[in-house]
Design a protein around this motif. Sequence first.
Motif, PDB file in Angstrom:
ATOM      1  N   GLU A 162     -27.860-128.801  15.381  1.00  0.00           N
ATOM      2  CA  GLU A 162     -29.065-129.278  14.929  1.00  0.00           C
ATOM      3  C   GLU A 162     -29.766-129.960  15.879  1.00  0.00           C
ATOM      4  N   GLN A 163     -31.183-129.929  15.935  1.00  0.00           N
ATOM      5  CA  GLN A 163     -31.920-130.602  16.788  1.00  0.00           C
ATOM      6  C   GLN A 163     -33.155-131.479  15.830  1.00  0.00           C
ATOM      7  N   THR A 164     -33.645-132.359  16.436  1.00  0.00           N
ATOM      8  CA  THR A 164     -34.593-133.240  15.706  1.00  0.00           C
ATOM      9  C   THR A 164     -35.937-132.061  15.919  1.00  0.00           C
ATOM     10  N   SER A 165     -37.091-132.233  15.094  1.00  0.00           N
ATOM     11  CA  SER A 165     -38.069-131.289  14.826  1.00  0.00           C
ATOM     12  C   SER A 165     -39.255-131.618  15.970  1.00  0.00           C
ATOM     13  N   ALA A 166     -39.530-132.581  16.282  1.00  0.00           N
ATOM     14  CA  ALA A 166     -40.733-132.619  17.619  1.00  0.00           C
ATOM     15  C   ALA A 166     -39.988-132.825  18.859  1.00  0.00           C
ATOM     16  N   LEU A 167     -39.013-133.769  19.236  1.00  0.00           N
ATOM     17  CA  LEU A 167     -38.465-133.770  20.541  1.00  0.00           C
ATOM     18  C   LEU A 167     -37.439-132.746  20.694  1.00  0.00           C
ATOM     19  N   GLU A 168     -36.963-132.145  19.838  1.00  0.00           N
ATOM     20  CA  GLU A 168     -35.930-131.314  20.068  1.00  0.00           C
ATOM     21  C   GLU A 168     -34.712-131.695  20.758  1.00  0.00           C
TER      22      GLU A 168
END
Length: 193
Positions: free
Chosen positions: A137-143
């Motif tokens: 999984e990744q963060t939505s804005a910074l990825e």
Amino acid sequence: MECRSPEAHRRHEIGIALRAAFTHVVTRFRIVAEWVTTAMFFAIFAIYIAGVAARYVFSAPIAWSDELAMIVFLWCMFLTDAFVSRDSDHVAFDILWAKLPPGGRRVVGLLQTALFGLLFAVAFPIIVDYVMFLWREQTSALEWRLDIVYACFIIYFAMVIVRLAAKFVSFAGPNWRAHVADDAEPAAPNVVG
């Protein structure tokens, strides 16, 4: 006064020197950790101000500012509790502790640190496994990968186990009375005051 052989005396002196060196290193590390976590706190404030200014002054919102502030806050919170906070900084219900004699405090301290140390040690591999699982999984804005974002929790958990083990050793050691005294941990100022 006890008689010691020269070899036993030398070992005793080496032990004292090693303890003093270890205490010095821990103290220096704690000071560095205080400065780092203080800088992180100011970074959170700067990121927040930059996000507000970009949104309301320049009408150009920064998509990643809230996410970065939250990640820095998460790391700041867990690293501060792992490396900077002392036991006396935490809220404690010590009504029973205050009523116990030193021997009773020692027993309670040994039981408490053994119980919580065991619980944290048993849970540690599960925590590590779950955080490592988050690489998908990744963060939505910074990825950014979530295993990296939440790695601070592994560091925190490991330090809790180390601190509980050190506390258990201090309760079990020959100088246990110093650790159960009413003024065992005097309040010491940190970097901020």
